[in-house]
Design an enzyme around this catalytic site. Sequence first.
Site, PDB file in Angstrom:
ATOM      1  N   LYS A 189      45.289  64.492 -81.180  1.00 49.99           N
ATOM      2  CA  LYS A 189      45.627  63.077 -81.342  1.00 49.99           C
ATOM      3  C   LYS A 189      44.402  62.306 -81.808  1.00 49.99           C
ATOM      4  CE  LYS A 189      45.520  59.364 -78.847  1.00 49.99           C
ATOM      5  NZ  LYS A 189      45.276  58.299 -79.840  1.00 49.99           N
ATOM      6  N   GLY A 241      35.555  60.523 -75.891  1.00 52.71           N
ATOM      7  CA  GLY A 241      35.871  59.099 -75.825  1.00 52.71           C
ATOM      8  C   GLY A 241      35.090  58.447 -74.711  1.00 52.71           C
ATOM      9  N   SER A 242      35.638  57.374 -74.175  1.00 51.15           N
ATOM     10  CA  SER A 242      34.894  56.590 -73.191  1.00 51.15           C
ATOM     11  C   SER A 242      34.874  57.284 -71.833  1.00 51.15           C
ATOM     12  CB  SER A 242      35.540  55.216 -73.059  1.00 51.15           C
ATOM     13  OG  SER A 242      36.867  55.366 -72.615  1.00 51.15           O
ATOM     14  N   THR A 243      33.875  56.948 -71.049  1.00 52.95           N
ATOM     15  CA  THR A 243      33.747  57.507 -69.703  1.00 52.95           C
ATOM     16  C   THR A 243      34.945  57.106 -68.846  1.00 52.95           C
ATOM     17  OG1 THR A 243      31.362  57.607 -69.879  1.00 52.95           O
ATOM     18  CG2 THR A 243      32.257  57.491 -67.656  1.00 52.95           C
ATOM     19  N   GLU A 244      35.411  55.875 -69.022  1.00 59.67           N
ATOM     20  CA  GLU A 244      36.540  55.388 -68.232  1.00 59.67           C
ATOM     21  C   GLU A 244      37.791  56.255 -68.458  1.00 59.67           C
ATOM     22  OE1 GLU A 244      37.485  51.518 -69.609  1.00 59.67           O
ATOM     23  OE2 GLU A 244      39.188  51.293 -68.238  1.00 59.67           O
ATOM     24  N   GLY A 246      37.811  59.232 -69.800  1.00 56.55           N
ATOM     25  CA  GLY A 246      37.456  60.596 -69.394  1.00 56.55           C
ATOM     26  C   GLY A 246      37.698  60.820 -67.904  1.00 56.55           C
ATOM     27  N   GLU A 263      33.548  64.857 -73.514  1.00 56.51           N
ATOM     28  CA  GLU A 263      32.363  64.332 -74.213  1.00 56.51           C
ATOM     29  C   GLU A 263      32.475  62.817 -74.148  1.00 56.51           C
ATOM     30  OE1 GLU A 263      29.984  66.139 -75.427  1.00 56.51           O
ATOM     31  OE2 GLU A 263      30.837  68.134 -75.704  1.00 56.51           O
ATOM     32  N   CYS A 297      28.003  57.809 -79.818  1.00 57.98           N
ATOM     33  CA  CYS A 297      27.860  58.064 -78.381  1.00 57.98           C
ATOM     34  C   CYS A 297      26.411  58.318 -78.007  1.00 57.98           C
ATOM     35  CB  CYS A 297      28.714  59.259 -77.992  1.00 57.98           C
ATOM     36  SG  CYS A 297      28.431  60.685 -79.050  1.00 57.98           S
ATOM     37  N   GLU A 394      27.192  50.682 -72.191  1.00 56.38           N
ATOM     38  CA  GLU A 394      27.279  51.097 -73.584  1.00 56.38           C
ATOM     39  C   GLU A 394      27.897  49.943 -74.383  1.00 56.38           C
ATOM     40  OE1 GLU A 394      30.149  54.200 -74.459  1.00 56.38           O
ATOM     41  OE2 GLU A 394      28.646  55.212 -75.682  1.00 56.38           O
TER      42      GLU A 394
END
Length: 482
Positions: A189, A241-244, A246, A263, A297, A394
């Site tokens: 996706k 993508g973002s830590t959130e 993830g 990642e 990133c 970030e």
Amino acid sequence: MPDIFEYAPAPESRGIVDIKPSYGLFIGGDFVEGHGTSFKTVNPATEEVLAEVAEADAADVDAAVAAARAAYDSVWSRMPGRERAKYLFRIARILQERGRELAVLESIDNGKPIKESRDVDVPTAAAHFFYYAGWADKLEHAGLGRRQDGSVPRPLGVAGQVIPWNFPLLMLAWKIAPALACGNTVVLKPAETTPLTALLFAEICQQADLPPGVVNIVTGAGATGQALVAHPDVDKVAFTGSTEVGKAIARAVAGTSKKVTLELGGKAANIVFDDAPIDQAVEGVVNGIFFNQGHVCCAGSRLLVQESVAEEFLARLKRRMGTLRVGDPLDKNTDIGAINSAEQLAKIRELSAIGEAEGAGRWSPACDLPATGYWFPPTIFTGVSQAHRIAREEIFGPVLSVLTFRTPAEAVEKANNTPFGLSAGVWTEKGSRILFMADRLRAGVVWANTFNKFDPASPFGGYQESGYGREGGRHGLEGYLR
Ligand code: TAP
């Protein structure tokens, strides 16, 4: 006569790309209409609507996973590695042959300067396919061990892969090339704002005669990604993508047998010592934070400069920033293109306003921004303390926070004072100091006297909230083998 020469416009022609008015989903080797609604993808430099793209719902994701499973069982997992390699080599060559088309399309859909998509994204994507094609028939030599019965490592099955918008084609290559080389099939996706190069890649899979179902592309937003990673017949989840998000994915797959690589975000320190070659370091800092509009990133978003050279360094950095050209992504002279979306621009503006409110000094060179589209000038904040939000969060935009240090130990402390741990840069003439720093920096990648350099043979990935698992290199095979 003016005392500086102006650059004449050097626009790349967009005539080479054929953007269709609407796109379906790529499932089982064909483009099919989705059951869900559709969404628009926009050129961020002009706000022009480029195409309507199908939004895959849960039933579409189910169909894509079923196609991937069928291809896995009947063809791909049974095919000898040397045969799989031929498909990967073929895809790599087509990526090169259609490189100009892919670069123009990427710049139109993403907003990044053509010189970056042409010279970095597309060639590195092709290099990933070439590199992993070379591994496909040598997996037993990857140092990953043999199973108890003496057989070589086996693929996992169906990989569900979700990627962000900052390097759409390159992230696709990072995900698909190792998965296929190891014998897995994939459902990928792309991000909602940048689906077009993934859809062109689907055409490339057709052109390469890749067996139907080995690669499936489902476009959509977060809900589509959620349905994919949660699908019970997905064996492997690979997310960038973002830590959130993830963390949400880690929660969603906890307790299942799915193998996961994440990642995530970063807040890298680019550390300049007083003995560094100063102009080279200025170039490295500029490349570290303004490359790809700072939508990187591993961007060097925190400059740590030794106090004794800070004043001179900042003066030269500002002078260099004054020469950066912001504007039309298709102009070959452009250094900084458009911000990818209105949402991302709002986030960059908000965090920059917070930086000012917290007392940091804000500076940008004079530059005329286009009236339409999403734009943000290259910006630095000085007088930043470690407690400031712009030093901790970030921003994912062309915004640099400048901090100073006196000793190597203080540089290490400050660099490591972050929940992330993806990358770092060290600028010094002393080899021993590079090794001292590299030993102590908690980051997956440490660049020495360079920054933002990527090679398919080199593993990449993070510590702490930057995620786990490695992509690239021999290590990148591990995430796709049993
Ligand atoms: P996200 O908002 O996390 O989105 C990444 C992808 O996940 C998109 O395709 C997104 O779909 C999808 N998604 C959103 N919610 C989801 C959910 N609940 N379940 C499954 N998928 C979901 O990140 P972004 O803003 O696109 O990208 C920027 C972030 O990526 C930054 O933090 C950056 O540091 C990180 N990044 C990391 C790396 C590496 S290698 N560590 C490389 C590049 C970027 P939609 O976009 O369609 O909503």
